[in-house]
Design an enzyme around this catalytic site. Sequence first.
Site, PDB file in Angstrom:
ATOM      1  CE  LYS A  35       3.168  11.069  18.914  1.00 10.01           C
ATOM      2  NZ  LYS A  35       2.104  10.386  18.152  1.00 10.01           N
ATOM      3  NE  ARG A  87      -5.069   9.016  17.077  1.00  7.65           N
ATOM      4  CZ  ARG A  87      -3.796   8.771  17.391  1.00  7.65           C
ATOM      5  NH1 ARG A  87      -3.449   8.569  18.653  1.00  7.65           N
ATOM      6  NH2 ARG A  87      -2.885   8.697  16.444  1.00  7.65           N
ATOM      7  CE1 TYR A 125       3.388  13.205  53.362  1.00  6.84           C
ATOM      8  CE2 TYR A 125       4.421  12.702  51.242  1.00  6.84           C
ATOM      9  CZ  TYR A 125       4.111  13.606  52.251  1.00  6.84           C
ATOM     10  OH  TYR A 125       4.530  14.901  52.144  1.00  6.84           O
ATOM     11  CG  MET A 129       5.762  16.622  44.438  1.00 10.23           C
ATOM     12  SD  MET A 129       5.357  18.311  44.884  1.00 10.23           S
ATOM     13  CE  MET A 129       3.634  18.179  45.264  1.00 10.23           C
TER      14      MET A 129
HETATM   15  C1  LIG Z   1       2.641   9.220  17.579  1.00  9.05           C
HETATM   16  C2  LIG Z   1       2.367   8.849  16.171  1.00  9.05           C
HETATM   17  C3  LIG Z   1       3.324   8.111  15.439  1.00  9.05           C
HETATM   18  C4  LIG Z   1       4.553   7.523  16.056  1.00  9.05           C
HETATM   19  O1  LIG Z   1       4.154   6.407  16.808  1.00  9.05           O
HETATM   20  P1  LIG Z   1       5.168   5.438  17.546  1.00  9.05           P
HETATM   21  O2  LIG Z   1       4.292   4.333  18.014  1.00  9.05           O
HETATM   22  O3  LIG Z   1       5.758   6.218  18.665  1.00  9.05           O
HETATM   23  O4  LIG Z   1       6.187   5.011  16.556  1.00  9.05           O
HETATM   24  C5  LIG Z   1       3.076   7.913  14.091  1.00  9.05           C
HETATM   25  N1  LIG Z   1       1.942   8.375  13.493  1.00  9.05           N
HETATM   26  C6  LIG Z   1       0.998   9.051  14.191  1.00  9.05           C
HETATM   27  C7  LIG Z   1      -0.223   9.503  13.485  1.00  9.05           C
HETATM   28  C8  LIG Z   1       1.171   9.290  15.541  1.00  9.05           C
HETATM   29  O5  LIG Z   1       0.223   9.931  16.221  1.00  9.05           O
END
Ligand SMILES: *Cc1c(COP(=O)(O)O)cnc(C)c1O
Length: 380
Positions: free
Chosen positions: A44, A143, A265, A313
Amino acid sequence: MDLARRKDDRGAGGLLTIDLHALVENYRALAALAAPARCAAVVKADAYGLGVATVAPALVRAGCRDFFVAHLSEALDLAPHIGTEAEIYVLNGLQPGSESLCAEAGIVPVLNGLEQVAAWRELAARVDRALPAVLQVDSGMSRLGLSTGEVEVLTEGEGSLAGIELRLVMTHLACGDEADSAYNPEQLARFLDLAARLPKAPLSIANSGATAIGGDFRQDLVRPGVALYGVGPTAGRANPMKPVVRLEARVIQTRAVPAGTPIGYGCTLVSDRPMRLATIAVGYADGWPRCLSGVGAAYKGSVRLPIAGRVSMDSIILDVSGLPEGALTLGDMVELIGPNQTLEMVAADAGTIPYEILTGLGRRYARRVLSASNLDGIVP
Ligand SMILES: *Cc1c(COP(=O)(O)O)cnc(C)c1O
């Protein structure tokens, strides 16, 4: 190494090096840890910022056949890079109106609620074929995933999963990176109880952290993300993974200032002695957090070069007084992530986790990919 001399850098302010050899070593190490469970890869957020087009084909060649992304849009972007043998799963679930697109693209949604189950079941009936899906249950993180009550509704309702080919039942741990947390076995027990009420399917619990914990957390498929990219899976423990990312920034100006000179800055720093400064071409727009102002550092070899004043930046001023005069000149590179300054160190300075630094690295760097030579001769 010298960015200024590289023809293809197009004058970028930094060079991000992605080591696919190390990535593949990490995948192999996790797969060996997980065996006999299958080892998926979480890619992802554009493979945690490293680029799915680069990362995913290397993982396919290393033997990975299961890829997790967060959004359907990411799945569609990933699909052309992994061939037809590998499966893509969408963790954030099936959004209303996207069901047909998902099915037509052959993407497997993670169903996180009863509405999503119903929508997928209705589409299966409409197209008159079984549609694959993963079912996520919430074992204690609040979640994503079906609650215990929803699992009960699902199992009581006749034919609730009709037309749905259950590929996996999964959950996610709240404390997977804490190997000794008593909450992990609690979630495991709750998950196994919920899974037992559902039709039999392969089970999946583990992110990187839980893969490292091992034992019953492995089940049938593990889903590591961050550890693939070189971050240690367990907070506060030695990092067994190979570093995948290296980041260097280009020096775009050097100067010497006398005591009493405002720096950066807001004039938040005024030199209290003669100082030598170097300005580098990376700033908060490149994902180098502004909260590192006056806190973080870059490195030249093993010499720490503290950030002087605020992060801008597009640039950062470094105190390079610790280097011999003339040691840094226009066009030289300094290390931001590498053997002297790990992602973990940067994250600690910024008061965050390595995930946030890694996924925030931004699009402005020149990118160099070190090829996965360790695949040669292994996979045709
Ligand atoms: C992001 C995610 C993972 C991977 O998690 P890591 O801690 O990066 O290994 C696995 N399962 C779900 C549901 C996630 O959201």
